[in-house]
Design a protein around this motif. Structure first.
Motif, short mmCIF file in Angstrom:
data_model
loop_
_atom_site.label_atom_id
_atom_site.label_comp_id
_atom_site.label_asym_id
_atom_site.label_seq_id
_atom_site.Cartn_x
_atom_site.Cartn_y
_atom_site.Cartn_z
N TYR A 61 -0.10 10.89 -21.18
CA TYR A 61 -0.20 9.50 -20.75
C TYR A 61 1.08 8.81 -21.21
O TYR A 61 1.50 8.98 -22.36
N ARG A 62 1.69 8.03 -20.33
CA ARG A 62 2.88 7.26 -20.69
C ARG A 62 2.74 5.83 -20.18
O ARG A 62 2.23 5.59 -19.09
N PHE A 63 3.27 4.88 -20.96
CA PHE A 63 3.26 3.47 -20.59
C PHE A 63 4.62 2.89 -20.96
O PHE A 63 5.10 3.10 -22.08
N GLY A 64 5.23 2.17 -20.04
CA GLY A 64 6.50 1.53 -20.33
C GLY A 64 7.27 1.20 -19.07
O GLY A 64 6.70 1.16 -17.98
N LYS A 65 8.55 0.97 -19.23
CA LYS A 65 9.42 0.63 -18.10
C LYS A 65 10.11 1.89 -17.59
O LYS A 65 10.43 2.79 -18.36
N VAL A 66 10.34 1.91 -16.28
CA VAL A 66 11.08 3.01 -15.66
C VAL A 66 12.50 3.01 -16.24
O VAL A 66 13.06 1.96 -16.54
N ASP A 67 13.06 4.19 -16.42
CA ASP A 67 14.42 4.38 -16.95
C ASP A 67 14.57 3.94 -18.41
O ASP A 67 15.66 3.60 -18.85
N SER A 68 13.46 3.90 -19.16
CA SER A 68 13.48 3.61 -20.60
C SER A 68 12.55 4.60 -21.29
O SER A 68 11.68 5.20 -20.65
N ASP A 69 12.70 4.74 -22.59
CA ASP A 69 11.75 5.55 -23.33
C ASP A 69 10.38 4.88 -23.26
O ASP A 69 10.29 3.65 -23.32
N PRO A 70 9.29 5.68 -23.13
CA PRO A 70 7.95 5.08 -23.06
C PRO A 70 7.62 4.28 -24.32
O PRO A 70 8.00 4.65 -25.42
N GLU A 71 6.89 3.17 -24.12
CA GLU A 71 6.41 2.38 -25.26
C GLU A 71 5.26 3.13 -25.95
O GLU A 71 5.07 3.00 -27.14
N LEU A 72 4.51 3.87 -25.16
CA LEU A 72 3.40 4.66 -25.69
C LEU A 72 3.34 5.97 -24.93
O LEU A 72 3.42 5.99 -23.70
N GLU A 73 3.18 7.05 -25.68
CA GLU A 73 3.04 8.38 -25.08
C GLU A 73 1.95 9.11 -25.86
O GLU A 73 1.95 9.10 -27.10
N TYR A 74 1.01 9.72 -25.14
CA TYR A 74 -0.11 10.43 -25.77
C TYR A 74 -0.29 11.75 -25.05
O TYR A 74 -0.49 11.78 -23.84
N LEU A 75 -0.20 12.86 -25.79
CA LEU A 75 -0.14 14.20 -25.21
C LEU A 75 -1.33 15.05 -25.64
O LEU A 75 -1.78 14.97 -26.78
N SER A 76 -1.81 15.89 -24.73
CA SER A 76 -2.81 16.91 -25.06
C SER A 76 -2.43 18.19 -24.36
O SER A 76 -1.76 18.18 -23.33
N THR A 77 -2.89 19.30 -24.91
CA THR A 77 -2.71 20.59 -24.27
C THR A 77 -4.05 21.03 -23.70
O THR A 77 -5.07 20.38 -23.92
N ALA A 78 -4.07 22.14 -23.01
CA ALA A 78 -5.32 22.65 -22.45
C ALA A 78 -6.34 22.90 -23.56
O ALA A 78 -7.53 22.69 -23.39
N LYS A 79 -5.86 23.33 -24.72
CA LYS A 79 -6.77 23.66 -25.83
C LYS A 79 -7.43 22.44 -26.45
O LYS A 79 -8.56 22.52 -26.91
N ASP A 80 -6.73 21.31 -26.49
CA ASP A 80 -7.32 20.13 -27.14
C ASP A 80 -7.60 18.96 -26.19
O ASP A 80 -7.92 17.87 -26.64
N PHE A 81 -7.51 19.19 -24.89
CA PHE A 81 -7.71 18.11 -23.92
C PHE A 81 -9.03 17.38 -24.15
O PHE A 81 -9.09 16.17 -24.25
#
Length: 173
Positions: A61-81
């Motif tokens: 999941y990413r939230f922010g402005k295009v062409d900038s680093d995301p303000e928030l990023e949240y990652l999961s893999t198949a194992k911990d989704f």
């Protein structure tokens, strides 16, 4: 000269069609856009690797402005989704509701997508703290399915566990 005007018209027409059909997104070039919509000047995106759910798969999941680093990023893999995200879906006559929920600390984020035959579609992000909504980011496009090409429904098609939604974003008729 006539061919030149025809070419310019074609370029303008195709650019206009392209702009109508594709939402901005924060996904990387090698990622699949599962969901994306503009909200004000920012973008909400859910991206995944192009591999299937089984194996070296991830969802971010990413939230922010295009062409900038995301303000928030949240990652999961198949194992911990299923430990990190909750996916909910309910289809009913003339509509459906989908939600993707995750928590970071005391904040809960609920991305919703609602489709209805007899009222406006809606999509957006609820930010909650202590079970109270503190901020709502609606997607700019009110008619979700006619203007966006990406959907949370892709998660259901991949075979994720499905919970019953809270219907937090569903508008009363």
């Amino acid at each position: 000269m006539k061919q030149f005007y025809l070419l310019i018209s074609l370029i303008a027409f195709s650019t206009k069609l392209f702009a109508l059909d594709i939402e901005p997104n924060l996904c990387k070039e090698n990622e699949h856009v599962t969901f994306s919509c503009a909200t004000g000047e920012k973008v909400i995106s859910v991206c995944s690797s192009k591999l299937s759910y089984h194996g070296n798969w991830y969802l971010v999941y990413r939230f922010g402005k295009v062409d900038s680093d995301p303000e928030l990023e949240y990652l999961s893999t198949a194992k911990d989704f299923e430990k990190k995200f909750n996916y909910a879906y309910d289809g009913y006559s003339k509509g459906s509701t989908q939600e993707l929920k995750f928590s970071i600390g005391e904040y809960t984020y609920i991305l919703h997508e609602d489709r209805h035959r007899y009222r406006d579609d809606s999509a957006g992000l609820f930010v909650r703290k202590n079970n109270k909504t503190i901020k709502y980011f609606p997607c700019n496009n009110s008619n979700v399915y006619d203007k966006r090409t990406f959907s949370l429904y892709d998660l259901k098609k991949e075979g994720f566990s499905v919970e019953y939604p809270s219907f937090i974003g569903t508008k009363a008729p």
